[in-house]
Design an enzyme around this catalytic site. Structure first.
Site, PDB file in Angstrom:
ATOM      1  N   GLU A  82      39.296  43.041  26.592  1.00 46.78           N
ATOM      2  CA  GLU A  82      38.108  42.637  27.928  1.00 46.78           C
ATOM      3  C   GLU A  82      37.901  40.911  28.325  1.00 46.78           C
ATOM      4  O   GLU A  82      37.646  40.781  27.277  1.00 46.78           O
ATOM      5  CB  GLU A  82      37.393  43.592  28.093  1.00 46.78           C
ATOM      6  CG  GLU A  82      36.925  44.701  26.894  1.00 46.78           C
ATOM      7  CD  GLU A  82      35.418  45.448  26.155  1.00 46.78           C
ATOM      8  OE1 GLU A  82      35.447  45.201  26.088  1.00 46.78           O
ATOM      9  OE2 GLU A  82      35.339  46.490  26.192  1.00 46.78           O
ATOM     10  N   TYR A 201      28.256  36.178  19.516  1.00 48.09           N
ATOM     11  CA  TYR A 201      28.697  37.415  20.582  1.00 48.09           C
ATOM     12  C   TYR A 201      27.267  36.798  20.614  1.00 48.09           C
ATOM     13  O   TYR A 201      27.272  37.195  23.115  1.00 48.09           O
ATOM     14  CB  TYR A 201      28.502  38.194  20.090  1.00 48.09           C
ATOM     15  CG  TYR A 201      29.882  39.105  20.094  1.00 48.09           C
ATOM     16  CD1 TYR A 201      30.986  39.601  21.114  1.00 48.09           C
ATOM     17  CD2 TYR A 201      30.676  38.182  18.911  1.00 48.09           C
ATOM     18  CE1 TYR A 201      31.425  39.662  21.018  1.00 48.09           C
ATOM     19  CE2 TYR A 201      32.128  38.746  18.961  1.00 48.09           C
ATOM     20  CZ  TYR A 201      32.636  39.440  19.964  1.00 48.09           C
ATOM     21  OH  TYR A 201      34.252  39.393  19.975  1.00 48.09           O
TER      22      TYR A 201
END
Length: 589
Positions: A82, A201
């Site tokens: 992704e 993240y």
């Protein structure tokens, strides 16, 4: 090596590094990180291609970025990538790689135009009850306590999160939220994973909080990543004279660590079954891909599970041999040993050869799988699956050689220690047909049709024992720096090397480490684009607060009496100011 942002240096060609004509390079591993290192050696380091040598243990390049048609088994993809617009070094690299289909365009040009024409947008991110939409689809369902826990994690210094797990910094209600469901299935996080990496993240992708449920932030290649990214890069490097040596296992690199320096002196390898050595000088640069998430992969077929027994694997043994020589070379055992049972180890590639499954897929994703458009725009997660099963369907055809009647679906399960809902086995015990049957059951195919459809399809299970090893709880220093302190000619590249702020399990991390390694060892006078700084943008942070609270205004949040009094005073202070304007733009007022 230094970092930059903006476009001042974005397209500048650096001055040829001093002494580069006397240097050569040996790159251990031809995955994306190694290919990136070679690309930057040629483009920015201006090293002659015939001075660059790949030492690859497999029979082909690409590493984990694969997409293979195996004549005996069929189509195989172990995973997908992704990507997003702010992969700064990835796009820096691919602006220089010519497209194979359109030689007058770069891979970036091709990618950009394709995703403009066919943007990502998921219309069925999560299902339950055999193909039904999640009633709370689009909501993050975080409690105020969970939002506070997210903010507290973001504010905690990385050094204070050593060896901590995600489930040690969040309470139970956080793991019951849609946020965690979206987050964990998109990035492959487990509750036992590294809180340090979870924090990275959050900081790295805070600008995508608003699109967790629809995946509109993602960008995808036309075909599988091997054909769309790896093949054109290899073709480019070969056109420059770069040498690729396959079936070559690097067993050790002897490093002189005396005098507070680190100098790689000898490469010990086995090539086509024969022991060899390569003697090195300081002018011979060595780039090591240490560790691998796809090392020791095994495959099954329709009637056979993928074997779960596996050796440690060459990439891990090489890292262990390096780590024995100096503490600065990291702690490989932290990542390849003692991986919890409740993890992701199995993925499967299903090739359907007729259209009986199409109506069920279309009912969930609202897209015709044969339209040429991206189908699921990333993972579709099955909330009530014991395996936390998910699937992804990319643009079809996913392989150039794919036949018009074929439809390829990639499946994976995040929990390997539980029996399935339809197939009462652990996912690691399942044949290809059984993986397909479980998928068909969850998307709503009538039970009397499941067996026949699954047997007419071809499903290849892949067992990847180290696929979640990036996320093992760690401390600062467990991963070696890209260029360890005092190193003259040795660098580590890939997702088990350490660079600040960026997140593993991404194509960007692979390319970034390759770029930083080259720029450091050659002293390239051009900045490495820094990690996108969305976490420092007040507008992005305000948007994140809005979406984390499921689009509530500040006045709608549940606050104590004291907090409400503070809020009232604060609102009076900012009235008519730029801060009020920013809050209104973020829908918080």
């Amino acid at each position: 090596m230094y970092r930059s942002n903006g476009n001042y240096e974005a397209f500048a060609k650096p001055v040829k590094p001093e002494g580069v004509d006397e240097k050569s390079a040996y790159i251990v591993g031809s995955g994306l990180a190694g290919l990136a290192a070679a690309t930057f050696l040629v483009r920015d380091g201006q090293m002659k291609g015939d001075k660059i040598h790949f030492l690859e243990e497999l029979a082909l390049p690409g590493g984990s970025m694969d997409g293979i048609y195996n004549e005996q088994k069929g189509y195989i993809i172990r995973g997908g990538r992704e990507m997003e617009p702010h992969f700064e070094t990835l796009w820096d690299m691919f602006r220089s790689i010519p497209s194979l289909e359109h030689p007058d365009e770069s891979v970036l040009d091709e990618f950009y135009h394709l995703n403009k024409k066919d943007p990502s947008f998921s219309k069925g991110r999560v299902i339950q009850d055999r193909g039904k939409e999640l009633p709370t689809e689009g909501q993050l369902t975080l409690s105020q306590k969970s939002v506070e826990e997210l903010l507290n994690l973001a504010l905690t210094p990385e050094k204070d999160l050593g060896d901590k797990k995600i489930n040690e910094v969040f309470s139970k209600e956080f793991f019951e939220s849609n946020f965690w469901l979206y987050w964990s299935t998109m990035f492959a996080f487990e509750p036992w994973a590294s809180a340090m990496e979870m924090r990275r993240y959050i900081m790295r992708f805070v600008h995508h909080i608003d699109s967790l449920s629809n995946l509109s932030s993602l960008r995808f290649t036309k075909y599988n990543q091997y054909e769309s990214l790896i093949k054109p890069t290899v073709e480019f490097l070969k056109s420059k004279g770069v040498d690729f040596e396959y079936n070559t296992q690097v067993k050790n690199i002897k490093v002189d660590t005396s005098n507070n320096q680190k100098v790689a002196k000898t490469i010990e390898l086995i090539q086509d079954g024969e022991d060899k050595t390569i003697d090195l000088t300081e002018n011979d640069l060595v780039f090591v891909t240490n560790g691998s998430i796809t090392e020791s992969t095994t495959y099954g077929d329709n009637n056979t599970p993928a074997p779960v027994e596996h050796p440690l694997g060459n990439s891990w043994e090489l890292w262990e041999n390096l780590a024995k020589q100096d503490a600065a070379f990291g702690q490989p055992d932290k990542f390849c040993k003692n991986i919890p049972d409740a993890n992701w180890t199995i993925s499967g590639t299903i090739t359907f050869k007729d259209d009986r499954v199409v109506p069920y897929i279309q009912a969930i994703s609202k897209k015709d799988p044969h339209s040429g458009s991206i189908v699921t725009s990333g993972p579709v997660s099955i909330k009530d699956s014991n395996w936390l099963y998910g699937y992804s369907i990319s643009r079809q055809p996913h392989f150039k050689a794919q036949k018009p009647n074929e439809l390829i679906v990639w499946v994976y399960g995040l929990f390997s220690d539980q029996p399935g809902n339809y197939i009462k086995k652990k996912i690691t015990e399942c044949t290809g047909i059984e993986l397909c049957e479980e998928f068909l059951y969850h998307i709503g195919v009538p039970e009397d049709q499941i067996k026949d459809i699954a047997e007419s399809a071809n499903t290849i299970p892949a067992h990847m024992p180290y696929i979640t090893s990036y996320f093992m709880p760690r401390q600062v220093g467990d991963r070696p720096l890209v260029v360890p302190e005092g190193s003259k000619n040795l660098a580590f590249i890939g997702n088990f090397a350490e660079t600040e702020r960026d997140t593993v399990f991404t194509t960007e991390y692979s390319v970034r480490t390759g770029m930083e390694a080259v720029y450091t060892l050659l002293n390239v006078d051009r900045g490495v684009p820094e990690v996108f700084g969305s976490v420092y943008d007040a507008r992005v942070l305000m948007d994140a607060i809005y979406y984390l609270n499921d689009k509530k205004k500040i006045s709608d949040l549940k606050l104590s009496f004291g907090q409400k009094m503070v809020e009232k005073k604060a609102m009076e202070k900012i009235q008519g100011t730029y801060i009020e304007e920013l809050l209104k733009n973020a829908h918080l007022l």
